[in-house]
Write a protein that holds these residues in place. Sequence first.
Motif, mmCIF file in Angstrom:
data_model
loop_
_atom_site.group_PDB
_atom_site.id
_atom_site.type_symbol
_atom_site.label_atom_id
_atom_site.label_comp_id
_atom_site.label_asym_id
_atom_site.label_seq_id
_atom_site.Cartn_x
_atom_site.Cartn_y
_atom_site.Cartn_z
ATOM 1 N N ILE A 1 -25.972 72.602 17.521
ATOM 2 C CA ILE A 1 -26.988 71.851 16.792
ATOM 3 C C ILE A 1 -27.504 72.692 15.643
ATOM 4 O O ILE A 1 -27.884 73.845 15.824
ATOM 5 C CB ILE A 1 -28.145 71.452 17.731
ATOM 6 C CG1 ILE A 1 -27.637 70.510 18.819
ATOM 7 C CG2 ILE A 1 -29.280 70.803 16.946
ATOM 8 C CD1 ILE A 1 -28.697 70.079 19.802
ATOM 9 N N GLY A 2 -27.534 72.084 14.460
ATOM 10 C CA GLY A 2 -28.097 72.732 13.288
ATOM 11 C C GLY A 2 -29.494 72.199 13.026
ATOM 12 O O GLY A 2 -30.090 71.545 13.874
ATOM 13 N N LYS A 3 -30.008 72.456 11.831
ATOM 14 C CA LYS A 3 -31.357 72.010 11.487
ATOM 15 C C LYS A 3 -31.442 70.499 11.315
ATOM 16 O O LYS A 3 -32.523 69.941 11.392
ATOM 17 C CB LYS A 3 -31.837 72.699 10.219
ATOM 18 C CG LYS A 3 -32.212 74.136 10.453
ATOM 19 C CD LYS A 3 -32.929 74.690 9.255
ATOM 20 C CE LYS A 3 -33.423 76.088 9.573
ATOM 21 N NZ LYS A 3 -34.306 76.596 8.556
ATOM 22 N N SER A 4 -30.336 69.852 11.068
ATOM 23 C CA SER A 4 -30.394 68.405 10.899
ATOM 24 C C SER A 4 -29.206 67.679 11.520
ATOM 25 O O SER A 4 -29.083 66.478 11.359
ATOM 26 C CB SER A 4 -30.478 68.045 9.417
ATOM 27 O OG SER A 4 -29.281 68.421 8.761
ATOM 28 N N CYS A 5 -28.345 68.400 12.211
ATOM 29 C CA CYS A 5 -27.142 67.733 12.694
ATOM 30 C C CYS A 5 -26.657 68.304 14.015
ATOM 31 O O CYS A 5 -27.043 69.384 14.428
ATOM 32 C CB CYS A 5 -26.024 67.835 11.667
ATOM 33 S SG CYS A 5 -25.354 69.496 11.491
ATOM 34 N N VAL A 6 -25.796 67.519 14.639
ATOM 35 C CA VAL A 6 -25.040 67.953 15.806
ATOM 36 C C VAL A 6 -23.594 68.029 15.350
ATOM 37 O O VAL A 6 -23.014 67.031 14.914
ATOM 38 C CB VAL A 6 -25.184 66.954 16.973
ATOM 39 C CG1 VAL A 6 -24.336 67.380 18.155
ATOM 40 C CG2 VAL A 6 -26.646 66.786 17.361
ATOM 41 N N ARG A 7 -23.026 69.225 15.408
ATOM 42 C CA ARG A 7 -21.642 69.432 14.981
ATOM 43 C C ARG A 7 -20.716 69.348 16.185
ATOM 44 O O ARG A 7 -21.077 69.787 17.284
ATOM 45 C CB ARG A 7 -21.506 70.800 14.313
ATOM 46 C CG ARG A 7 -22.277 70.927 13.014
ATOM 47 C CD ARG A 7 -22.171 72.325 12.437
ATOM 48 N NE ARG A 7 -22.939 73.291 13.203
ATOM 49 C CZ ARG A 7 -24.190 73.648 12.957
ATOM 50 N NH1 ARG A 7 -24.837 73.100 11.949
ATOM 51 N NH2 ARG A 7 -24.803 74.543 13.706
ATOM 52 N N PHE A 8 -19.518 68.804 15.959
ATOM 53 C CA PHE A 8 -18.522 68.740 17.025
ATOM 54 C C PHE A 8 -17.133 68.786 16.410
ATOM 55 O O PHE A 8 -16.921 68.366 15.279
ATOM 56 C CB PHE A 8 -18.717 67.499 17.901
ATOM 57 C CG PHE A 8 -18.623 66.185 17.170
ATOM 58 C CD1 PHE A 8 -17.479 65.405 17.256
ATOM 59 C CD2 PHE A 8 -19.685 65.707 16.410
ATOM 60 C CE1 PHE A 8 -17.388 64.184 16.588
ATOM 61 C CE2 PHE A 8 -19.607 64.487 15.745
ATOM 62 C CZ PHE A 8 -18.462 63.730 15.841
ATOM 63 N N LYS A 9 -16.187 69.338 17.178
ATOM 64 C CA LYS A 9 -14.810 69.449 16.704
ATOM 65 C C LYS A 9 -13.909 68.368 17.298
ATOM 66 O O LYS A 9 -12.919 67.987 16.704
ATOM 67 C CB LYS A 9 -14.252 70.833 17.002
ATOM 68 C CG LYS A 9 -14.960 71.915 16.201
ATOM 69 C CD LYS A 9 -14.250 73.243 16.320
ATOM 70 C CE LYS A 9 -15.015 74.325 15.610
ATOM 71 N NZ LYS A 9 -14.735 74.450 14.215
ATOM 72 N N ARG A 10 -14.275 67.908 18.511
ATOM 73 C CA ARG A 10 -13.497 66.859 19.187
ATOM 74 C C ARG A 10 -14.481 65.852 19.776
ATOM 75 O O ARG A 10 -15.595 66.213 20.157
ATOM 76 C CB ARG A 10 -12.674 67.451 20.336
ATOM 77 C CG ARG A 10 -11.696 68.520 19.944
ATOM 78 C CD ARG A 10 -10.990 69.172 21.155
ATOM 79 N NE ARG A 10 -11.912 69.584 22.201
ATOM 80 C CZ ARG A 10 -11.902 69.112 23.458
ATOM 81 N NH1 ARG A 10 -11.013 68.240 23.847
ATOM 82 N NH2 ARG A 10 -12.774 69.551 24.344
ATOM 83 N N LEU A 11 -14.052 64.626 19.901
ATOM 84 C CA LEU A 11 -14.905 63.591 20.472
ATOM 85 C C LEU A 11 -15.350 63.967 21.876
ATOM 86 O O LEU A 11 -16.499 63.719 22.257
ATOM 87 C CB LEU A 11 -14.167 62.246 20.481
ATOM 88 C CG LEU A 11 -14.970 61.058 21.017
ATOM 89 C CD1 LEU A 11 -16.239 60.830 20.203
ATOM 90 C CD2 LEU A 11 -14.106 59.811 21.035
ATOM 91 N N ASP A 12 -14.465 64.608 22.644
ATOM 92 C CA ASP A 12 -14.810 65.000 24.015
ATOM 93 C C ASP A 12 -15.961 65.997 24.072
ATOM 94 O O ASP A 12 -16.562 66.179 25.126
ATOM 95 C CB ASP A 12 -13.592 65.597 24.724
ATOM 96 C CG ASP A 12 -12.539 64.554 25.039
ATOM 97 O OD1 ASP A 12 -12.855 63.344 25.001
ATOM 98 O OD2 ASP A 12 -11.387 64.950 25.316
ATOM 99 N N ASP A 13 -16.286 66.646 22.963
ATOM 100 C CA ASP A 13 -17.395 67.609 22.923
ATOM 101 C C ASP A 13 -18.756 66.922 22.794
ATOM 102 O O ASP A 13 -19.780 67.590 22.904
ATOM 103 C CB ASP A 13 -17.238 68.563 21.731
ATOM 104 C CG ASP A 13 -16.039 69.480 21.873
ATOM 105 O OD1 ASP A 13 -15.535 69.656 22.995
ATOM 106 O OD2 ASP A 13 -15.603 70.017 20.832
ATOM 107 N N LEU A 14 -18.773 65.632 22.535
ATOM 108 C CA LEU A 14 -20.010 64.925 22.233
ATOM 109 C C LEU A 14 -20.394 63.983 23.372
ATOM 110 O O LEU A 14 -19.593 63.123 23.746
ATOM 111 C CB LEU A 14 -19.812 64.134 20.933
ATOM 112 C CG LEU A 14 -21.032 63.690 20.176
ATOM 113 C CD1 LEU A 14 -21.845 64.881 19.689
ATOM 114 C CD2 LEU A 14 -20.607 62.844 18.986
ATOM 115 N N PRO A 15 -21.607 64.100 23.932
ATOM 116 C CA PRO A 15 -22.043 63.172 24.978
ATOM 117 C C PRO A 15 -22.511 61.850 24.341
ATOM 118 O O PRO A 15 -23.660 61.729 23.906
ATOM 119 C CB PRO A 15 -23.193 63.918 25.658
ATOM 120 C CG PRO A 15 -23.755 64.789 24.591
ATOM 121 C CD PRO A 15 -22.587 65.146 23.691
ATOM 122 N N LEU A 16 -21.603 60.895 24.268
ATOM 123 C CA LEU A 16 -21.896 59.656 23.546
ATOM 124 C C LEU A 16 -23.092 58.904 24.113
ATOM 125 O O LEU A 16 -23.841 58.276 23.359
ATOM 126 C CB LEU A 16 -20.652 58.765 23.518
ATOM 127 C CG LEU A 16 -19.490 59.316 22.698
ATOM 128 C CD1 LEU A 16 -18.275 58.404 22.806
ATOM 129 C CD2 LEU A 16 -19.893 59.523 21.242
#
Length: 151
Positions: free
Chosen positions: A107-122
């Motif tokens: 997590i940055g100051k304004s975003c959630v970064r991810f490299k693969r969809l599986d890295d993100l809790p939808l």
Amino acid sequence: MRSEATTADEYLASLPEERREALQAVRQVVLDNLPDGFEECMTYGMIGYVVPLSRYPDTYNKQPLGLAALASWKGHMAIYLTSIYEDPETLEWFTSEYSATGKPMDIGKSCVRFKRLDDLPLDVIGQAIAHTSLDDFLTSYEKSRSGKKGG
């Protein structure tokens, strides 16, 4: 890598297949959970979810107020979640829920970064999008402009 696309579909079509599929999935979660009154558009070279200027034209930069945005950058993809950064309790809730999934959190100051969809809790992303109504979002914006704190 700012996009010159004029629609979300055009933006997605310009991406490599793996990124297109990932951002399409995140886009669908956003659209499924987007509170009434916000609309999808292209903004700042990203897919944005904004308060239309027809609803709230008095912005500091004459651009629509953004609730969220999706982008593909050189080294990662990102979802920008303005509403979680406006309220410390919401940010705490979000980071707690995200951490509980066991997925890597970048997590940055304004975003959630991810490299693969599986890295993100939808499911957590969907809850974060649904969390703030248009009226609450505008109230928060107006308070930030006037320098008032609290509710």
